[in-house]
Design a protein around this motif. Sequence first.
Motif, PDB file in Angstrom:
ATOM      1  N   ILE A 486       0.856  -1.198   0.000  1.00  0.00           N
ATOM      2  CA  ILE A 486       0.000   0.000   0.000  1.00  0.00           C
ATOM      3  C   ILE A 486       0.883   1.237   0.000  1.00  0.00           C
ATOM      4  O   ILE A 486       1.729   1.399   0.883  1.00  0.00           O
ATOM      5  CB  ILE A 486      -0.962   0.007   1.201  1.00  0.00           C
ATOM      6  CG1 ILE A 486      -1.914  -1.201   1.084  1.00  0.00           C
ATOM      7  CG2 ILE A 486      -1.742   1.314   1.257  1.00  0.00           C
ATOM      8  CD1 ILE A 486      -2.965  -1.266   2.162  1.00  0.00           C
ATOM      9  N   ILE A 487       0.675   2.070  -1.005  1.00  0.00           N
ATOM     10  CA  ILE A 487       1.447   3.311  -1.169  1.00  0.00           C
ATOM     11  C   ILE A 487       0.492   4.487  -0.955  1.00  0.00           C
ATOM     12  O   ILE A 487      -0.606   4.514  -1.512  1.00  0.00           O
ATOM     13  CB  ILE A 487       2.072   3.384  -2.573  1.00  0.00           C
ATOM     14  CG1 ILE A 487       2.966   2.153  -2.817  1.00  0.00           C
ATOM     15  CG2 ILE A 487       2.874   4.673  -2.751  1.00  0.00           C
ATOM     16  CD1 ILE A 487       3.337   1.968  -4.272  1.00  0.00           C
ATOM     17  N   SER A 488       0.913   5.452  -0.159  1.00  0.00           N
ATOM     18  CA  SER A 488       0.059   6.610   0.145  1.00  0.00           C
ATOM     19  C   SER A 488       0.748   7.894  -0.282  1.00  0.00           C
ATOM     20  O   SER A 488       1.943   8.083  -0.047  1.00  0.00           O
ATOM     21  CB  SER A 488      -0.230   6.661   1.653  1.00  0.00           C
ATOM     22  OG  SER A 488      -0.806   7.889   2.002  1.00  0.00           O
ATOM     23  N   ARG A 489      -0.005   8.780  -0.912  1.00  0.00           N
ATOM     24  CA  ARG A 489       0.484  10.117  -1.255  1.00  0.00           C
ATOM     25  C   ARG A 489      -0.612  11.138  -0.927  1.00  0.00           C
ATOM     26  O   ARG A 489      -1.715  11.043  -1.433  1.00  0.00           O
ATOM     27  CB  ARG A 489       0.847  10.216  -2.746  1.00  0.00           C
ATOM     28  CG  ARG A 489       2.080   9.409  -3.141  1.00  0.00           C
ATOM     29  CD  ARG A 489       3.347   9.993  -2.531  1.00  0.00           C
ATOM     30  NE  ARG A 489       4.536   9.261  -2.951  1.00  0.00           N
ATOM     31  CZ  ARG A 489       5.046   8.211  -2.313  1.00  0.00           C
ATOM     32  NH1 ARG A 489       4.426   7.752  -1.215  1.00  0.00           N
ATOM     33  NH2 ARG A 489       6.130   7.615  -2.758  1.00  0.00           N
ATOM     34  N   GLY A 490      -0.277  12.056  -0.039  1.00  0.00           N
ATOM     35  CA  GLY A 490      -1.240  13.114   0.299  1.00  0.00           C
ATOM     36  C   GLY A 490      -2.386  12.655   1.173  1.00  0.00           C
ATOM     37  O   GLY A 490      -3.354  13.399   1.371  1.00  0.00           O
ATOM     38  N   PHE A 491      -2.286  11.437   1.722  1.00  0.00           N
ATOM     39  CA  PHE A 491      -3.354  10.913   2.591  1.00  0.00           C
ATOM     40  C   PHE A 491      -2.930  11.018   4.056  1.00  0.00           C
ATOM     41  O   PHE A 491      -3.536  11.737   4.848  1.00  0.00           O
ATOM     42  CB  PHE A 491      -3.677   9.471   2.203  1.00  0.00           C
ATOM     43  CG  PHE A 491      -4.569   8.753   3.172  1.00  0.00           C
ATOM     44  CD1 PHE A 491      -5.794   9.292   3.550  1.00  0.00           C
ATOM     45  CD2 PHE A 491      -4.188   7.538   3.724  1.00  0.00           C
ATOM     46  CE1 PHE A 491      -6.616   8.639   4.469  1.00  0.00           C
ATOM     47  CE2 PHE A 491      -4.997   6.872   4.628  1.00  0.00           C
ATOM     48  CZ  PHE A 491      -6.209   7.424   5.002  1.00  0.00           C
ATOM     49  N   VAL A 492      -1.912  10.294   4.436  1.00  0.00           N
ATOM     50  CA  VAL A 492      -1.349  10.416   5.786  1.00  0.00           C
ATOM     51  C   VAL A 492       0.168  10.360   5.657  1.00  0.00           C
ATOM     52  O   VAL A 492       0.716   9.906   4.647  1.00  0.00           O
ATOM     53  CB  VAL A 492      -1.820   9.277   6.725  1.00  0.00           C
ATOM     54  CG1 VAL A 492      -3.295   9.389   7.025  1.00  0.00           C
ATOM     55  CG2 VAL A 492      -1.474   7.909   6.139  1.00  0.00           C
ATOM     56  N   TYR A 493       0.875  10.810   6.704  1.00  0.00           N
ATOM     57  CA  TYR A 493       2.315  10.684   6.763  1.00  0.00           C
ATOM     58  C   TYR A 493       2.613   9.279   7.272  1.00  0.00           C
ATOM     59  O   TYR A 493       2.371   8.950   8.439  1.00  0.00           O
ATOM     60  CB  TYR A 493       2.907  11.743   7.694  1.00  0.00           C
ATOM     61  CG  TYR A 493       4.423  11.749   7.744  1.00  0.00           C
ATOM     62  CD1 TYR A 493       5.175  11.675   6.574  1.00  0.00           C
ATOM     63  CD2 TYR A 493       5.092  11.816   8.957  1.00  0.00           C
ATOM     64  CE1 TYR A 493       6.552  11.683   6.614  1.00  0.00           C
ATOM     65  CE2 TYR A 493       6.477  11.829   9.009  1.00  0.00           C
ATOM     66  CZ  TYR A 493       7.200  11.757   7.834  1.00  0.00           C
ATOM     67  OH  TYR A 493       8.573  11.753   7.875  1.00  0.00           O
ATOM     68  N   VAL A 494       3.123   8.430   6.372  1.00  0.00           N
ATOM     69  CA  VAL A 494       3.202   6.993   6.635  1.00  0.00           C
ATOM     70  C   VAL A 494       4.003   6.678   7.895  1.00  0.00           C
ATOM     71  O   VAL A 494       3.618   5.808   8.697  1.00  0.00           O
ATOM     72  CB  VAL A 494       3.798   6.263   5.411  1.00  0.00           C
ATOM     73  CG1 VAL A 494       4.006   4.783   5.722  1.00  0.00           C
ATOM     74  CG2 VAL A 494       2.881   6.438   4.198  1.00  0.00           C
ATOM     75  N   LYS A 495       5.104   7.384   8.117  1.00  0.00           N
ATOM     76  CA  LYS A 495       5.956   7.062   9.272  1.00  0.00           C
ATOM     77  C   LYS A 495       5.238   7.280  10.597  1.00  0.00           C
ATOM     78  O   LYS A 495       5.606   6.685  11.606  1.00  0.00           O
ATOM     79  CB  LYS A 495       7.229   7.906   9.227  1.00  0.00           C
ATOM     80  CG  LYS A 495       8.197   7.481   8.126  1.00  0.00           C
ATOM     81  CD  LYS A 495       9.491   8.279   8.182  1.00  0.00           C
ATOM     82  CE  LYS A 495      10.465   7.822   7.099  1.00  0.00           C
ATOM     83  NZ  LYS A 495      11.730   8.577   7.131  1.00  0.00           N
ATOM     84  N   GLU A 496       4.241   8.140  10.605  1.00  0.00           N
ATOM     85  CA  GLU A 496       3.494   8.405  11.837  1.00  0.00           C
ATOM     86  C   GLU A 496       2.168   7.649  11.858  1.00  0.00           C
ATOM     87  O   GLU A 496       1.387   7.816  12.795  1.00  0.00           O
ATOM     88  CB  GLU A 496       3.238   9.914  11.976  1.00  0.00           C
ATOM     89  CG  GLU A 496       4.516  10.725  12.166  1.00  0.00           C
ATOM     90  CD  GLU A 496       4.242  12.216  12.312  1.00  0.00           C
ATOM     91  OE1 GLU A 496       3.057  12.611  12.188  1.00  0.00           O
ATOM     92  OE2 GLU A 496       5.198  12.970  12.529  1.00  0.00           O
TER      93      GLU A 496
END
Length: 556
Positions: A486-496
């Motif tokens: 799952i790749i996210s852009r502009g949704f949530v900050y993945v590391k957090e």
Amino acid sequence: MAAKKPRLKVVSLGGLQEIGKNMTVFECGNEIIIIDCGVAFPQDEMLGIDLVIPDFTYLQRNKNKIKALLLTHGHEDHIGSIPYFLREFDVPIYGTKLTLGLLENKLKEHRLTPSLNVVEPGEQLKLKNFKIEFIPVTHSIADAVAMAIWTPIGLVVHTGDFKIDYTPIHGDPIDLSRFAELGKEGVKLLLCESTNVESPGYSMSERTVGQIFQRIFDESNNQRIMVATFASNIHRLQQIINAALKHNRKTAVVGRSMENAVRTASELGYLKIPKNSMIDISEINKYTDKQLVIITTGSQGEPMAALSRMASGEHRQVEIKPNDKVIISASVIPGNEKTIGRVINDLMRLGAEVIYEGPTADIHVSGHAKIEELKLIHALLKPKYLMPIHGEYKHLKLHKDLAVMMGMNKKNVFVMNIGDVLELTDKFAKMEGSVPAGQVFVDGIGVGDVGNVVLRDRKILSQDGLIIVVVTMERQSSAIIAGPDIISRGFVYVKESEDLMDEARNITMNALEKCEKNHISDWSYIKNLIRDTLKEFVWHKTKRRPMILTIIQNVD
């Protein structure tokens, strides 16, 4: 067999119940003439769109009938769509000298060389079903004209944009005597601009702005002065140059459209620039602040215009200093309030003194007729029918109310939308159906390839972001080989948000395993199941609706 009675059809493809992209079509027999072909500028929700132009579908269907494109003046909302129009139509264009001069700059950029025909105010153009006379009017640009159009069913008058200014900077005042003569002859239909129908009284003369410039320059002894205004407002540019000359200041211009307008207007004799009074923008460092006036583009806060880049510290040649005085000499076009407000704030943060229309100074006058001026035109022309043009619905409705107050039958006033057809004969006028009309979006070099669906997607991406699900499956059995990733852009900050992403991955895996267990191999079904399952999960957890894309890679 009785001859068929002539009919005139009038259709607006832009400029009704909206601001901009003014374009009006007149059709009689086997002939069509068009008045103006302008652009509108994108609203905030039109993400990524550069320009909005009219829908030419109806004209494409009647291509062989089009005999002429007639221009009232050289503002973008009246000539800006012509390069796109000329990609599809080979039509002679008629306009006054400055109008065509400004248009020619635009056409060179698009490498277009249509037939351009200069007309003089008072000149007439004769076709089979139309005779057109160009009548000089006053506006915030030189060489503006109204048009009287004789047709088989009677005389039609199109005012274009106008105001009544008895002391114009260039040329003669509006030819009210000609309007009076046309009124005596009998006007069947009046198409009259409505932009300032909410404003009482009369618009001020452009010369009053020149007086205010002189006063501001008097008070700016040691300050560098910058003036942002519309490049096409040649009258305003002349008054700035005059004020600079009187105060022993050199003038420099910045911004491509400003440079083109100054060069064209000067070459055509509409702008008088004394020798040695103007310098190149690259030479400004040779002069002290009190020796300089800089005229710039960006009066509407356009992100790429020179003033915006100065305000953000990104202009290569001009840096805003605490001692600068910046004059924004233009009214704000509806929809641009936020962008120009941002520029004003940025300029003030840099220490500049900013003068703009409203609380600090009256450094702009409108080029559009106010109520008393509209009344005068109505009184002179005494039309049987009225079609208010150039305005939002409220402007058109208020213009109708004004005409009725002056004695017109309300049934004879047609408040229309783009695409509506007004049909006239020698006996009656009525709205008769509609033709295709709307907005065509220009994005980069693409024309019409971005529609409402793409704009909707852009809006979703800008608001809630994007989630991409990637899974590798065996072609025959649909067994899971790898993933889901799952790749996210502009949704949530993945590391957090690792817990959320892990849970989303598990939810997706569960959906895939169900498909594998039930031997479901329809990949379209699998993609929709992943999307719907993830969408429900994300909404439950975050109350957001990101765009979800599923990519299935197959291996043999």
